[in-house]
Design a protein around this motif. Structure first.
Motif, PDB file in Angstrom:
ATOM      1  N   UNK A  27     -27.605   9.829  10.129  1.00 29.87           N
ATOM      2  CA  UNK A  27     -27.284   8.413   9.962  1.00 29.87           C
ATOM      3  C   UNK A  27     -28.527   7.566  10.220  1.00 29.87           C
ATOM      4  N   UNK A  28     -29.272   7.893  11.274  1.00 29.54           N
ATOM      5  CA  UNK A  28     -30.476   7.142  11.588  1.00 29.54           C
ATOM      6  C   UNK A  28     -31.501   7.202  10.469  1.00 29.54           C
ATOM      7  N   UNK A  57     -27.422   9.843   3.340  1.00 26.44           N
ATOM      8  CA  UNK A  57     -25.986   9.739   3.111  1.00 26.44           C
ATOM      9  C   UNK A  57     -25.302  11.091   2.895  1.00 26.44           C
ATOM     10  N   UNK A  58     -25.816  11.971   2.009  1.00 21.77           N
ATOM     11  CA  UNK A  58     -25.108  13.250   1.818  1.00 21.77           C
ATOM     12  C   UNK A  58     -24.971  14.056   3.101  1.00 21.77           C
ATOM     13  N   UNK A  59     -26.069  14.143   3.877  1.00 16.75           N
ATOM     14  CA  UNK A  59     -26.023  14.924   5.108  1.00 16.75           C
ATOM     15  C   UNK A  59     -25.143  14.237   6.154  1.00 16.75           C
ATOM     16  N   UNK A 102     -25.721   3.718   5.565  1.00 17.50           N
ATOM     17  CA  UNK A 102     -26.804   4.440   4.897  1.00 17.50           C
ATOM     18  C   UNK A 102     -27.288   3.739   3.632  1.00 17.50           C
ATOM     19  N   UNK A 103     -26.372   3.105   2.884  1.00 14.89           N
ATOM     20  CA  UNK A 103     -26.746   2.502   1.605  1.00 14.89           C
ATOM     21  C   UNK A 103     -26.975   1.003   1.711  1.00 14.89           C
ATOM     22  N   UNK A 104     -26.531   0.386   2.798  1.00 18.20           N
ATOM     23  CA  UNK A 104     -26.622  -1.065   2.912  1.00 18.20           C
ATOM     24  C   UNK A 104     -25.449  -1.720   2.198  1.00 18.20           C
ATOM     25  N   UNK A 105     -25.247  -2.991   2.461  1.00 20.64           N
ATOM     26  CA  UNK A 105     -24.156  -3.713   1.811  1.00 20.64           C
ATOM     27  C   UNK A 105     -22.857  -3.567   2.567  1.00 20.64           C
TER      28      UNK A 105
END
Length: 353
Positions: A226-227, A231-233, A337-340
């Motif tokens: 996460x840090x 995203x997949x992991x 992870x992706x923002x928004x």
């Protein structure tokens, strides 16, 4: 009760007070949600007041869910046998309804001088007359969960009480691996005692090799993913943790802590502080400093603030919303992870409708 017992209850050390019933009051309220501290206080009362030969005659446990005030008061008013004191212990005293609790009020005004009556409760309601009276007439002992900043000290004191010496990195790793799970920490220390009791100092590597079956490695992997905004992991590790039975609220709290640590680090560094102070300031092993700094660089202050707001929204839903915990956690990971804000609880609820 003696001051020494009150302090050892808080620290969780192995000190046992001198066996002197004169140091004890007649009434106690022991409250707090840290079950280990409650259990250890219970054992210290027994050890200090009674001998193995007299315990069967002079110790009576009750439970607020199952027992009535009348039978408890009968035991409290019974004289001890071959002992100076009788110990009457009530578990889950918060389970008494108001009427049943008020049956104790007369006794609290004039308690038996030969009985130590202990009310233990995780969450006493001090609006009820029973707990109001206990607060004014009895001794109060707190078994509240330890603040996170105190856990390393608690681990160090418990380890020293067992004759163990842990390196600072090993101690901090144990704290990170098990959080505030004091029962789990004790179990790991007992394992370390069996294997490494003769060592002058137990190293980080030896603790890492020993701490298995805990949340440690898999949770660290997930938080690291996460840090790093992988995203997949992050989703893969989250699925594994949930499948292993980790509670979403626990995982959420760990994410919140990580976001706060990164925010504190950014502010410290922006003010000209050195990165070398961060491990001690934030309570993690120095060996993870560089990965932590690399992760922190991937986040702006705005993203960290938005992440905290999102976590608060998820927390509210986890504690009483309509969406399942795994779905909420997956949505949070997507947005972190992706923002928004495409997977917030509100958005997920709208899609559900």
């Amino acid at each position: 009760m003696s001051k020494s017992m009150r302090s050892s209850n808080r620290s969780g050390g192995k000190d046992t007070p001198a066996r002197s019933s004169a140091n004890f009051s007649s009434l106690y309220l022991i409250h707090g949600e840290e079950r280990l501290l409650m259990e250890e206080a219970h054992r210290r009362f027994i050890d200090a007041l009674l001998t193995p030969d007299t315990q069967a005659f002079n110790y009576t446990p009750f439970n607020g869910r199952e027992n009535r005030a009348a039978e408890i008061l009968s035991a409290a008013e019974t004289l001890p046998v071959f002992s100076e004191k009788r110990l009457v212990w009530i578990w889950d005293a918060e389970q008494f309804d108001a009427n049943e609790g008020e049956r104790f009020l007369g006794y609290l005004e004039r308690p038996s001088p030969t009985t130590v009556l202990v009310f233990s409760a995780a969450k006493p309601d001090f609006r009820k007359k029973l707990f109001t009276a206990l607060r004014s007439t009895g001794e109060i002992i707190s078994c509240a969960p330890l603040p996170e900043r105190e856990i390393p000290r608690w681990i160090g004191e418990r380890a020293r009480g067992m004759g163990l010496s842990l390196s600072r990195e090993a101690l901090l790793y144990l704290k990170e691996a098990l959080g505030n799970n004091l029962h789990g920490i004790i179990k790991e220390l007992e394992k370390l005692d069996l294997v490494h009791r003769e060592k002058s100092e137990i190293t980080l590597q030896e603790v890492q090799e020993m701490v298995v079956g805990s949340r440690g490695h898999s949770v660290f992997d997930w938080l690291r993913a996460v840090g790093e905004k992988n995203l997949p992991l992050s989703l893969q590790r989250l699925g594994e943790l949930l499948a292993d039975g980790e509670h979403p609220l626990l995982l959420l709290n760990l994410v919140v802590r990580q976001l706060r640590q990164m925010a504190v680090a950014k502010e410290h560094l922006s003010r000209g502080g050195g990165s070398g102070a961060l491990p001690r300031m934030l309570g993690f092993p120095p060996s993870v400093l560089q990965p932590f700094l690399q992760q922190t660089q991937k986040w702006t202050e705005t993203q960290l603030k938005e992440g905290m707001v999102l976590a608060m929204e998820v927390d509210v839903q986890l504690k009483g919303g309509a969406l399942p915990g795994p779905r909420l956690m997956e949505g949070m990971v997507f947005d972190l992870c992706e923002g928004g804000r495409r997977h917030t609880p509100r958005v997920l609820l709208q899609k559900r409708e």
